[in-house]
Design a protein around this motif. Structure first.
Motif, PDB file in Angstrom:
ATOM      1  N   THR A   1     121.381  44.864  31.617  1.00  0.00           N
ATOM      2  CA  THR A   1     122.309  43.789  31.933  1.00  0.00           C
ATOM      3  C   THR A   1     121.657  42.449  31.637  1.00  0.00           C
ATOM      4  N   VAL A   2     122.446  41.520  31.128  1.00  0.00           N
ATOM      5  CA  VAL A   2     122.030  40.134  30.976  1.00  0.00           C
ATOM      6  C   VAL A   2     122.866  39.300  31.941  1.00  0.00           C
ATOM      7  N   TYR A   3     122.192  38.446  32.723  1.00  0.00           N
ATOM      8  CA  TYR A   3     122.866  37.632  33.727  1.00  0.00           C
ATOM      9  C   TYR A   3     122.717  36.142  33.404  1.00  0.00           C
ATOM     10  N   ARG A   4     123.745  35.390  33.781  1.00  0.00           N
ATOM     11  CA  ARG A   4     123.631  33.937  33.896  1.00  0.00           C
ATOM     12  C   ARG A   4     123.823  33.597  35.370  1.00  0.00           C
ATOM     13  N   LEU A   5     122.782  33.000  35.982  1.00  0.00           N
ATOM     14  CA  LEU A   5     122.815  32.611  37.387  1.00  0.00           C
ATOM     15  C   LEU A   5     122.806  31.092  37.492  1.00  0.00           C
ATOM     16  N   ASN A   6     123.557  30.561  38.433  1.00  0.00           N
ATOM     17  CA  ASN A   6     123.561  29.117  38.671  1.00  0.00           C
ATOM     18  C   ASN A   6     122.198  28.688  39.203  1.00  0.00           C
TER      19      ASN A   6
ATOM     20  N   GLU B   1     121.342  26.089  40.765  1.00  0.00           N
ATOM     21  CA  GLU B   1     121.381  25.383  42.044  1.00  0.00           C
ATOM     22  C   GLU B   1     121.331  26.341  43.230  1.00  0.00           C
ATOM     23  N   ASP B   2     122.103  27.427  43.149  1.00  0.00           N
ATOM     24  CA  ASP B   2     122.211  28.303  44.319  1.00  0.00           C
ATOM     25  C   ASP B   2     122.005  29.778  44.015  1.00  0.00           C
ATOM     26  N   GLY B   3     121.775  30.145  42.736  1.00  0.00           N
ATOM     27  CA  GLY B   3     121.528  31.534  42.394  1.00  0.00           C
ATOM     28  C   GLY B   3     122.773  32.388  42.292  1.00  0.00           C
ATOM     29  N   SER B   4     123.950  31.795  42.382  1.00  0.00           N
ATOM     30  CA  SER B   4     125.179  32.580  42.280  1.00  0.00           C
ATOM     31  C   SER B   4     125.382  33.073  40.847  1.00  0.00           C
ATOM     32  N   GLU B   5     125.972  34.247  40.710  1.00  0.00           N
ATOM     33  CA  GLU B   5     126.195  34.835  39.388  1.00  0.00           C
ATOM     34  C   GLU B   5     127.381  34.164  38.710  1.00  0.00           C
ATOM     35  N   GLU B   6     127.164  33.664  37.497  1.00  0.00           N
ATOM     36  CA  GLU B   6     128.238  33.038  36.731  1.00  0.00           C
ATOM     37  C   GLU B   6     128.841  34.016  35.727  1.00  0.00           C
ATOM     38  N   TRP B   7     128.029  34.895  35.174  1.00  0.00           N
ATOM     39  CA  TRP B   7     128.534  36.033  34.399  1.00  0.00           C
ATOM     40  C   TRP B   7     127.430  37.066  34.244  1.00  0.00           C
ATOM     41  N   SER B   8     127.833  38.267  33.896  1.00  0.00           N
ATOM     42  CA  SER B   8     126.883  39.326  33.560  1.00  0.00           C
ATOM     43  C   SER B   8     127.483  40.150  32.426  1.00  0.00           C
ATOM     44  N   THR B   9     126.631  40.605  31.524  1.00  0.00           N
ATOM     45  CA  THR B   9     127.058  41.392  30.365  1.00  0.00           C
ATOM     46  C   THR B   9     126.191  42.637  30.261  1.00  0.00           C
ATOM     47  N   ASP B  10     126.827  43.792  30.167  1.00  0.00           N
ATOM     48  CA  ASP B  10     126.101  45.043  30.044  1.00  0.00           C
ATOM     49  C   ASP B  10     125.608  45.238  28.613  1.00  0.00           C
TER      50      ASP B  10
END
Length: 396
Positions: A152-157, A159-168
């Motif tokens: 998985t590839v993630y984009r995390l914010n 500022e707060d670590g929230s997930e903005e998107w993830s791609t398998d």
């Protein structure tokens, strides 16, 4: 060994501790005093982290729950500014930007850390081994996955670590993460059947723009002009960043197992056979090759016309970028150098089995040595004169 004075009836009692051992820390012995009997409970540092509850029996059916506040776990070195313990081995690449650093563990934890004091700004659990990390565009990009499984590839914010998107991804995302203006680049590696794919993902949405499938593990990458330089198990490729079309390939004898350094029109990398290669980035033709007896590990770094790398026998080398000629060599008694090289202010830093070493990149003269717990297998980043790295013993 840490003694805790607390009221056994007070659940959630806060305590802080500092551990210092010359021989390295394998576990933490907690003692709870203030009861008719003293309770002792051994805890493995890899199993506890910031905010975790530790339950200690204090005799009979009575127990007390304490909330762990992780501060200053590690050795007390004269020049160590701070450290903390993660929950598992730390083998990932690391990245730093604007006073913050990001590092990941094999159990899937991502830590976003203030480099001034080591405090954890936020953490995120991917549930998979963390391999590549990049801070860019107000976000933290993560490549994760266990060998033999999808990744998985993630984009995390940021500022707060929230997930903005993830791609398998079809295989484990094992490479570094490179980011351009509009795309994220990452490579995967199956290891077992030698499959692997280079992906270009939209930086805002995570949707796949293109993929390059050479059927070999994709392990490292770098960006140059409008192209992506990426290493497979047996080849180095230059790909068009917009379309993913192959511009050239270079056949590597041995495994191209190191990071790639791009400088002055050259792509420099190491192999499992101990060779350092420099390729012309326009044509892919080899300009020079330095043949060393031991495997070149972690990957070379280039600064001021000098290529610096370490090997399996504990030697660090300085090569002339133009010719590949050896300029200097520094040896450290068979202590393996398995980390990447970080360079700042004319000083190169590398991790050994139980030390962090630094040398002058012009002369190879040793500048400093600091004892650490375990060996450095992660990447190393330098921020304002401070080296940031992790160890398999879970320490940052």
């Amino acid at each position: 060994e840490v003694s805790i004075d607390a009221d056994p009836a007070e659940d959630g009692a806060q305590f802080e501790y500092e551990v210092s051992e010359d021989e390295g820390v394998e576990g933490l012995l907690l003692e709870l005093e203030g009861h008719e009997s003293t309770a002792e409970q051994s805890k493995n540092l890899a199993d506890i982290g910031d905010g975790d509850e530790v339950s200690i029996d204090v005799g009979g059916s009575t127990s007390v729950d304490l909330t762990v506040g992780m501060t200053g776990v590690g050795t007390e070195l004269s020049d160590q500014e701070w450290s903390f313990a993660g929950k598992d081995e730390i083998l990932s690449e690391v990245d730093t930007k604007d006073g913050m650093g990001v590092i990941g563990t094999n159990d899937g934890s991502v830590y976003y850390v203030d480099l001034d004091d080591g405090s954890i700004d936020w953490s995120y659990d991917t549930g998979e081994e963390v391999n590549g990390l990049n801070i860019s565009d107000g976000a933290v990009f993560v490549a994760s996955g266990d060998f033999g499984d999808p990744g998985t590839v993630y984009r995390l914010n940021a500022e707060d670590g929230s997930e903005e998107w993830s791609t398998d991804t079809d295989e484990a995302a094992q490479s570094q993460v490179a980011t351009g203006e509009d795309r994220v680049f990452v490579g995967t590696d199956d290891q077992f059947d030698e499959g692997g794919i280079a992906y270009a993902l939209d930086i805002d949405t995570g949707s796949e723009d293109w993929r390059f499938d050479p059927n070999e593990g994709m392990q490292a990458n770098d960006l140059i002009d409008d192209s992506l330089i990426i290493s497979g198990s047996n080849y180095i490729y230059r790909l068009d960043r917009t379309t993913g079309e192959k511009e050239w390939e270079f056949d590597v004898e041995g495994n191209a197992n190191s990071d790639i350094a791009v400088s002055d029109g050259k792509a420099v990398f190491g192999t499992s056979l101990g060779r350092i290669h420099a390729l012309d980035i326009e044509s892919g033709e080899e300009e020079w090759m330095f043949d060393n007896d031991d495997g070149a590990t972690g990957g070379p770094e280039v600064s001021d016309g000098t290529v610096v790398f370490g090997d399996d026998s504990g030697d660090m080398f300085g090569l002339d970028l133009s010719t590949g000629d050896e300029e200097w060599r520094q040896s450290w008694d068979d202590n393996l150098i398995r980390s990447g090289i970080a360079i700042s202010g004319g000083t190169a830093v590398a991790g050994q089995t139980d030390h962090l070493m630094s040398v002058d990149i012009e002369t190879g003269e040793e500048q400093g040595s600091e004892e650490i717990i375990g060996e450095v297998l992660s990447g190393i980043e330098i921020h304002d004169g401070t080296a940031f790295f992790g160890t398999p013993e879970s320490n940052v």
